[in-house]
Design a protein around this motif. Structure first.
Motif, PDB file in Angstrom:
ATOM      1  N   TRP A   4       0.823  -1.214   0.000  1.00  0.00           N
ATOM      2  CA  TRP A   4       0.000   0.000   0.000  1.00  0.00           C
ATOM      3  C   TRP A   4       0.858   1.266   0.000  1.00  0.00           C
ATOM      4  CZ3 TRP A   4      -3.880  -2.887  -0.926  1.00  0.00           C
ATOM      5  CH2 TRP A   4      -4.164  -4.024  -0.166  1.00  0.00           C
ATOM      6  N   ASP A   5       2.093   1.159  -0.414  1.00  0.00           N
ATOM      7  CA  ASP A   5       3.058   2.237  -0.240  1.00  0.00           C
ATOM      8  C   ASP A   5       3.901   2.397  -1.513  1.00  0.00           C
ATOM      9  OD1 ASP A   5       4.325   3.523   2.617  1.00  0.00           O
ATOM     10  OD2 ASP A   5       5.624   3.589   0.872  1.00  0.00           O
ATOM     11  N   THR A   6       4.516   3.562  -1.675  1.00  0.00           N
ATOM     12  CA  THR A   6       5.371   3.797  -2.834  1.00  0.00           C
ATOM     13  C   THR A   6       6.745   3.156  -2.680  1.00  0.00           C
ATOM     14  OG1 THR A   6       6.019   5.881  -1.788  1.00  0.00           O
ATOM     15  CG2 THR A   6       4.308   6.001  -3.460  1.00  0.00           C
ATOM     16  N   HIS A   7       7.138   2.825  -1.465  1.00  0.00           N
ATOM     17  CA  HIS A   7       8.518   2.455  -1.185  1.00  0.00           C
ATOM     18  C   HIS A   7       8.748   0.944  -1.117  1.00  0.00           C
ATOM     19  CE1 HIS A   7       7.822   6.498   0.549  1.00  0.00           C
ATOM     20  NE2 HIS A   7       9.018   6.749   0.043  1.00  0.00           N
ATOM     21  N   TRP A   8      10.038   0.598  -1.214  1.00  0.00           N
ATOM     22  CA  TRP A   8      10.383  -0.793  -0.947  1.00  0.00           C
ATOM     23  C   TRP A   8      10.412  -1.018   0.553  1.00  0.00           C
ATOM     24  CZ3 TRP A   8      15.676   0.008  -3.788  1.00  0.00           C
ATOM     25  CH2 TRP A   8      16.501   0.827  -3.016  1.00  0.00           C
ATOM     26  N   ASN A   9      10.364  -2.291   0.950  1.00  0.00           N
ATOM     27  CA  ASN A   9      10.462  -2.637   2.365  1.00  0.00           C
ATOM     28  C   ASN A   9      11.927  -2.967   2.686  1.00  0.00           C
ATOM     29  OD1 ASN A   9      10.824  -5.303   1.363  1.00  0.00           O
ATOM     30  ND2 ASN A   9       8.617  -5.671   1.441  1.00  0.00           N
ATOM     31  N   ALA A  10      12.159  -3.464   3.882  1.00  0.00           N
ATOM     32  CA  ALA A  10      13.531  -3.756   4.304  1.00  0.00           C
ATOM     33  C   ALA A  10      14.179  -4.820   3.418  1.00  0.00           C
ATOM     34  CB  ALA A  10      13.537  -4.212   5.765  1.00  0.00           C
TER      35      ALA A  10
END
Length: 264
Positions: free
Chosen positions: A194-200
């Protein structure tokens, strides 16, 4: 007495936000933005549609429980129709959220050319001070999931153009291929749903691309450990005025002989 009712109603509309504020109610930000400002009173503008449109938006933004009503309405639209109530958010075929302006920019604006010009300028600056330039390109989430947003052709062309501009850079790294493989496997996904970014996990993949280029042999995949999951609230859900939380992978890099004193 009846003739005074419209005037009283307008007066109440003007005074209500202030009275509620004095009463302790604070307006919640919704759709990831601040409430629209109240337009300044100007007799010359009172007869224009723009003034009353701005006035209506400002008052509407300050109505009690507006945030809750907006969230409920938008959540129903997303869940039942699979459509986005905000043009800045695209809902992919996979149900994930994508940032529409990023897709538009990559498809219809000269991003690759601007990127090449920026790299050239940075290279000249680094050279003038006797430094070495390293460039790591982190692809947008939509680039990795181009088929999900119905822009496979133009996003692929944009990606190829960026790769071509990066080729002459001796220390140029494009993390798209490694992230694409991880996204294809999908367990876990390198990007937040649900986000524009990558996760860890996605960040660790990009870090591997960088480190193996700078210092071949230094990166050891056995040092990458999945340390459970953490709660993450998506920023694109905020643009829709709704809540979407997910359990995102928490990744740790085990560094033998290094003691972590504090995590920021």
């Amino acid at each position: 007495m009846r003739k005074s009712l419209p005037g009283l109603a307008i007066l109440l509309m003007l005074a209500l936000p202030g009275l509620l504020y004095l009463g302790g109610l604070r307006v919640q930000t919704t759709e990831n933005r601040l409430p629209a400002p109240l337009p300044p009173p100007n007799l010359a503008d009172l007869w224009t549609g723009e003034y009353w449109s701005a006035f209506e938006m400002s008052i509407t933004d300050r109505l009690p429980v507006r945030a809750q009503a907006t969230a409920l309405n938008n959540d129903v639209i997303v869940r039942s129709l699979g459509e986005s109530p905000n043009p800045e958010v695209t809902i992919g075929d996979d149900g994930a959220f994508y940032y529409t302006p990023a897709v538009y920019q990559l498809c219809f604006e000269p991003v690759a050319d601007e990127f090449a010009a920026s790299v050239e300028r940075a290279g000249l600056v680094a050279q003038s001070v006797g430094k070495e330039l390293w460039v790591l390109v982190a692809p947008d989430k939509a680039t990795i999931h181009a088929e999900e947003v119905g822009a496979d052709n133009c996003l692929t062309q944009s990606r190829i153009a960026i790769e071509e501009h990066l080729e002459p850079v001796s220390n140029g790294i494009y993390a798209a291929e490694a992230l694409e493989i991880a996204a294809y496997v999908g367990n876990p996904s390198p990007y937040h749903r649900w986000d524009t970014h990558w996760n860890a996990y996605g960040a660790a993949i990009a870090a591997e691309s960088l480190i193996t280029t700078i210092a071949p042999g230094l990166w050891d995949s056995s040092d990458v450990a999945f340390d459970g999951a953490v709660d993450h609230e998506g920023d694109l859900a905020g643009l829709l005025g709704i809540e979407r939380n997910e359990r995102a992978p928490d990744v740790k890099i085990i560094r033998t002989g290094v003691t972590t004193i504090e995590e920021l």
